[in-house]
Design an enzyme around this catalytic site. Sequence first.
Site, mmCIF file in Angstrom:
data_model
loop_
_atom_site.group_PDB
_atom_site.id
_atom_site.type_symbol
_atom_site.label_atom_id
_atom_site.label_comp_id
_atom_site.label_asym_id
_atom_site.label_seq_id
_atom_site.Cartn_x
_atom_site.Cartn_y
_atom_site.Cartn_z
ATOM 1 N N ILE A 170 0.833 -1.207 0.000
ATOM 2 C CA ILE A 170 0.000 0.000 0.000
ATOM 3 C C ILE A 170 0.866 1.255 0.000
ATOM 4 C CG2 ILE A 170 -1.831 1.260 1.215
ATOM 5 C CD1 ILE A 170 -2.703 -1.511 2.400
ATOM 6 N N SER A 266 -3.373 3.282 8.219
ATOM 7 C CA SER A 266 -2.846 1.974 8.654
ATOM 8 C C SER A 266 -3.635 1.460 9.846
ATOM 9 C CB SER A 266 -1.340 2.090 8.940
ATOM 10 O OG SER A 266 -1.070 2.960 10.015
ATOM 11 N N ARG A 267 -3.169 1.757 11.060
ATOM 12 C CA ARG A 267 -3.922 1.428 12.261
ATOM 13 C C ARG A 267 -3.794 2.603 13.209
ATOM 14 N NH1 ARG A 267 -6.122 -1.791 9.625
ATOM 15 N NH2 ARG A 267 -6.273 -4.060 9.894
ATOM 16 N N ASP A 291 -8.087 7.781 8.685
ATOM 17 C CA ASP A 291 -9.073 6.753 8.353
ATOM 18 C C ASP A 291 -9.273 5.836 9.549
ATOM 19 O OD1 ASP A 291 -10.680 4.987 6.656
ATOM 20 O OD2 ASP A 291 -8.980 3.606 6.776
ATOM 21 N N GLU A 296 -11.149 2.720 18.175
ATOM 22 C CA GLU A 296 -12.361 2.733 17.345
ATOM 23 C C GLU A 296 -13.492 1.971 18.030
ATOM 24 O OE1 GLU A 296 -11.370 1.221 13.433
ATOM 25 O OE2 GLU A 296 -9.647 2.530 13.324
ATOM 26 N N HIS A 314 -12.766 4.361 9.103
ATOM 27 C CA HIS A 314 -12.052 3.132 8.717
ATOM 28 C C HIS A 314 -12.656 2.514 7.439
ATOM 29 C CE1 HIS A 314 -9.401 -0.347 10.458
ATOM 30 N NE2 HIS A 314 -9.332 -0.295 9.139
ATOM 31 N N ALA A 316 -10.904 2.931 4.271
ATOM 32 C CA ALA A 316 -9.928 3.050 3.178
ATOM 33 C C ALA A 316 -10.005 1.882 2.195
ATOM 34 C CB ALA A 316 -8.511 3.198 3.723
ATOM 35 N N SER A 317 -10.307 0.689 2.686
ATOM 36 C CA SER A 317 -10.395 -0.452 1.761
ATOM 37 C C SER A 317 -11.809 -0.629 1.213
ATOM 38 C CB SER A 317 -9.923 -1.741 2.448
ATOM 39 O OG SER A 317 -10.786 -2.098 3.499
HETATM 40 C C1 GLV Z 1 -8.377 -2.894 6.889
HETATM 41 O O1 GLV Z 1 -8.063 -2.078 7.716
HETATM 42 C C2 GLV Z 1 -7.565 -4.015 6.557
HETATM 43 O O2 GLV Z 1 -6.567 -4.293 7.259
HETATM 44 O O3 GLV Z 1 -7.902 -4.696 5.582
#
Ligand code: GLV
Length: 374
Positions: A170, A266-267, A291, A296, A314, A316-317
């Site tokens: 990514i 990311s996290r 994100d 969370e 959260h 992003a994906s």
């Molecule tokens: C989402 O945060 C993932 O790790 O796919």
Amino acid sequence: MWKIDHPTGKRRVIVTKELPGERWREILRAADCRIEVCQSRNILSEMEIRQHIGNRCDGAIGQLTELWGEVLFSALKNAGGVVYSNYAVGYNNVDVASATKYGIAVGNTPGVLTETTAEMAVALTFAAARRVVEADSYVRSGQFTGWQPDLFLGKRLYRKTVGVIGAGRIGSAYAKMMVEGFKMNLIYHNPAPNAALEAYLKHYTDFRHAQGDDYPTFRYAGSIDEVLAQADVISLHCPLNDATHHLLNAERLAQMKPNAILINTSRGAVIDERALVNHCRCHPDFRVGLDVFEDEPRLTPGLAELPNVTIVPHIASASRWAREGMATLAATNVAAILRGFPVWNQEDMSPFEGDNPPHAAPSIVNAVELGLLS
Ligand code: GLV
Ligand code: GLV
């Protein structure tokens, strides 16, 4: 609360949340699985999941919001289970060592969400640079009374420096988008230089130089501190683990330019969120796009009130394509292990997206420890 699909299946697989698309169900049905999918939108507790594993369960697909560790893996083992797949590329919610101890293969879903996630990092970068969310609220609340020369002045990114921390799939995709698309110079940090990324960028920058442009440029930094000090935009793409927890603390935030832009897809816990709130209060020209956040879905007090922070939940994906692809990979991991197929763990996931997927598991993170690599 649990919906049953293909009830006559000989194998029993539990899925703790409904997943997008249909393909993943077909894959599990073809492996003769009875599929039990939790219909609740609540985050399940360890106890609820353990109860549902019961005394007969061959495999499970779980979520990044659940803690898969000793309790659930021992329950899964006792129920005859051999495989678990996270519906995510990250697996900081999974205690892989305890899964390995019980002989349970742990899958994740890399590859299919790379571009989608990088695109969200780009979206947040520009939302922050050009103050898109602040400006939107301004218009909606009726404050816009006409064009002004100095209304919402933001930052131009062209030929500035983008810093990437963590240059895996990514991070590399984001770096390429920013370098090629917006002609930003790149400085990146990773445990080691990324040879594939550098080879790619070398070709690209050679092409630019042949046209007489001395930008963009790229450079590997041996330390995070160098990236923090030099970059105008910093985007985090490292996994969350003991080494990266609170990687960006008060001290590191202070090393950044006071008007820098910080992006996190990311996290959440890679950033010390309390320190971030303080930093944003003291530096109104510092801008942030998040994100993910530390606890969370709870926001650290003060975060929601900061105009220089843009936050999305959260997602992003969350392109339909990526989320359906993640479901396909999670189901393929589970089905392949149940059918005794080998593990591939290759970089390229495209064979698994086609109509005739290989007889293999795409991504098992403890494959080496369990002796499953083909
Ligand atoms: C989402 O945060 C993932 O790790 O796919
Ligand atoms: C802005 O709208 C411009 O025309 O410069």
